[in-house]
Design an enzyme around this catalytic site. Structure first.
Site, PDB file in Angstrom:
ATOM      1  N   HIS A  46       0.805  -1.218   0.000  1.00 40.55           N
ATOM      2  CA  HIS A  46       0.000   0.000   0.000  1.00 40.55           C
ATOM      3  C   HIS A  46       0.835   1.263   0.000  1.00 40.55           C
ATOM      4  CE1 HIS A  46       1.169  -0.624   4.118  1.00 40.55           C
ATOM      5  NE2 HIS A  46       0.701   0.542   4.478  1.00 40.55           N
ATOM      6  N   CYS A  47       2.164   1.153  -0.009  1.00 40.67           N
ATOM      7  CA  CYS A  47       3.012   2.346   0.129  1.00 40.67           C
ATOM      8  C   CYS A  47       3.936   2.579  -1.055  1.00 40.67           C
ATOM      9  CB  CYS A  47       3.843   2.238   1.413  1.00 40.67           C
ATOM     10  SG  CYS A  47       2.896   2.447   2.938  1.00 40.67           S
ATOM     11  N   ILE A  48       4.903   1.703  -1.236  1.00 39.85           N
ATOM     12  CA  ILE A  48       6.001   1.992  -2.153  1.00 39.85           C
ATOM     13  C   ILE A  48       5.558   2.158  -3.608  1.00 39.85           C
ATOM     14  CG2 ILE A  48       8.295   1.278  -2.899  1.00 39.85           C
ATOM     15  CD1 ILE A  48       8.609  -0.262  -0.378  1.00 39.85           C
TER      16      ILE A  48
END
Length: 454
Positions: free
Chosen positions: A284-286
């Site tokens: 969900h981030c990078i």
């Protein structure tokens, strides 16, 4: 705090009174979004002695939680069940109950549109749901990763349209989530928390709340700075992963094993930090966060070329991996990819978890099938593929059993996620061809003509 229990009393108290109630654990926390960030945070707050009310628009998830059941592997069902029975935790879909809490913490998704622009629809919808229930004394904290300025430019105007003023009538802050699902060395309570408030009082109040929950807080000068901290952390990772992904492609042409190079380089006691290549970015981030900054940078006539280039390299990795599969099939079996059956090993975005968000394995399956191959998957943590925003056509597919006969029936096995639960020796012995994007076979001490790194 059962569903039938009377609501906790809430007063429009001053800052000093709220700080005293936080210290005495007489302070009720509301968390909007009971996913991979919100649910662990709720359990952390309950364990710290607070009463927590969780909000989610998914009615099925709310029912499941109120039954004391977990849907996240690293959050034990026993922890949720105990918090429910102890009346410290309850979940609801009724946002009118926001009036009963003292602090409102927002942990909702911040994805990208199909054009890779920030999608703040969940944040904005949540802010508009809060606004008519906002009262004097409320603390509102955004944890969702976003571009610098979101708290000030998006959240605050929605709230102040009610006539209440930030820093006077209510308190507004940003504190980025730092969850790492599946990491056995850290949990929510043991990871330092960056906190930025809209004014000194908001910072003091938000800092007091998080100080009661986590091992350490790191106050910064503003929400905008706190938002930038989160982006910087994940852009750092994205750029370095792009670097080793590019090195993988270059060294592959030279006949050099990039994993051997990295393992040797990391013996240097200074000036080097190991990052490892893979089939693409997931989670969900990078894969998402860097584009929040590059989008915002354009407002200031700045092109973040380095970050954009890293994104291009990482996005291209699934295509490069599929090319390697096609090449290996041609050279070792004289078979074209369009007539091949491929077993994708691991569908979660990283090992030992069930989270498939932005998983590169999903993209690999789609690319394989676009080129005519038949693709199945095995994942011990994902028995059935859930619906996703980008790969909805794959929803409902089931993990195939992992037996020697099943493995041998495929023309190639593509290791996309290196779960520890997989017996890689048995896999390599049964498979006609293994294309390994995670160096899993080498780490298990395996080699052979049927194993290709990608």
């Amino acid at each position: 705090m059962s569903a039938s229990a009377p609501p906790c009393s809430v007063t429009d108290s001053g800052l000093s009174d709220q700080l005293a109630r936080i210290a005495g654990k007489d302070y009720r926390i509301g968390i909007i979004g009971l996913g991979y960030v919100g649910l662990p945070l709720a359990m952390t707050a309950c364990k710290a002695g607070f009463k927590v009310l969780g909000f989610d628009i998914d009615a099925k998830r709310v029912v499941q939680i109120n039954r004391g059941e977990s849907f996240i592997k690293h959050i034990p069902t026993e922890a949720i069940d105990a918090a429910i029975k102890d009346e410290r935790f309850r979940a609801t879909t009724d946002f009118d109950e926001l009036r009963e809490v003292d602090a409102i913490i927002i942990a909702v998704p911040t994805p990208l549109t199909k054009h890779r622009e920030p999608d703040l629809s969940y944040v904005e919808a949540t802010a508009r749901a809060i606004a008519p229930r906002l009262r004097k004394g409320h603390l509102v904290v955004l944890e969702s990763t976003t571009w610098p300025g979101t708290t000030d430019e998006v959240m605050r105007p929605i709230f102040e349209a009610t006539g209440l003023k930030s820093g006077v009538d209510f308190y507004l802050a940003f504190s980025p989530e730092r969850e790492d699902p599946g990491n056995p060395d850290f949990d929510t309570s043991t990871i330092p928390k960056v906190v930025g408030g809209d004014g000194a009082d908001a910072l003091a109040l938000a800092n007091a709340v998080y100080s009661a929950l986590v091992v350490k807080t790191v106050p910064v000068s503003s929400p905008r700075t706190a938002e930038a901290v989160k982006l910087t952390e994940n852009i750092f990772r994205a750029v370095n992963i792009a670097l080793v992904n590019e090195l993988k492609v270059v060294y592959s042409k030279m006949g050099i094993d990039v994993w051997e190079v990295i393992d040797a380089a990391k013996t240097k006691p200074f000036g080097f930090m190991p990052f490892y290549p893979g089939p693409g970015l997931g989670g969900h981030c990078i894969p998402i966060d860097p584009f929040y900054l590059t989008w915002k940078a354009r407002e200031f006539d700045v092109t973040a070329r380095f970050i954009e280039l890293a994104g291009q390299i990482n996005t291209a990795m699934p295509h490069w991996v599929v090319d390697r599969v096609a090449e290996a099939l041609d050279r070792r079996q004289g078979r074209g990819l369009s007539s091949a059956r491929i077993l994708v090993m691991g569908i979660a975005y990283k090992k030992n978890i069930e989270d498939t968000r932005e998983s590169p394995a999903l993209k690999l399956i789609e690319l394989l099938e676009e080129r005519g191959a038949a693709a199945d998957y095995h994942d011990p943590y994902v028995p059935e593929l859930p619906p996703t925003r980008k790969h909805g056509n794959l929803a409902g597919r089931s993990s195939v059993p992992l037996t020697a006969d099943v493995v041998a029936s495929y023309d190639a096995v593509l290791i996309a996620t290196d779960h520890d639960a997989i017996d890689y020796r048995a896999l390599a012995e049964a498979a006609r061809l293994v294309v390994d994007t995670r160096n899993a076979c080498a780490k298990a001490g395996l080699g052979g003509d049927n194993i290709v790194k990608a």
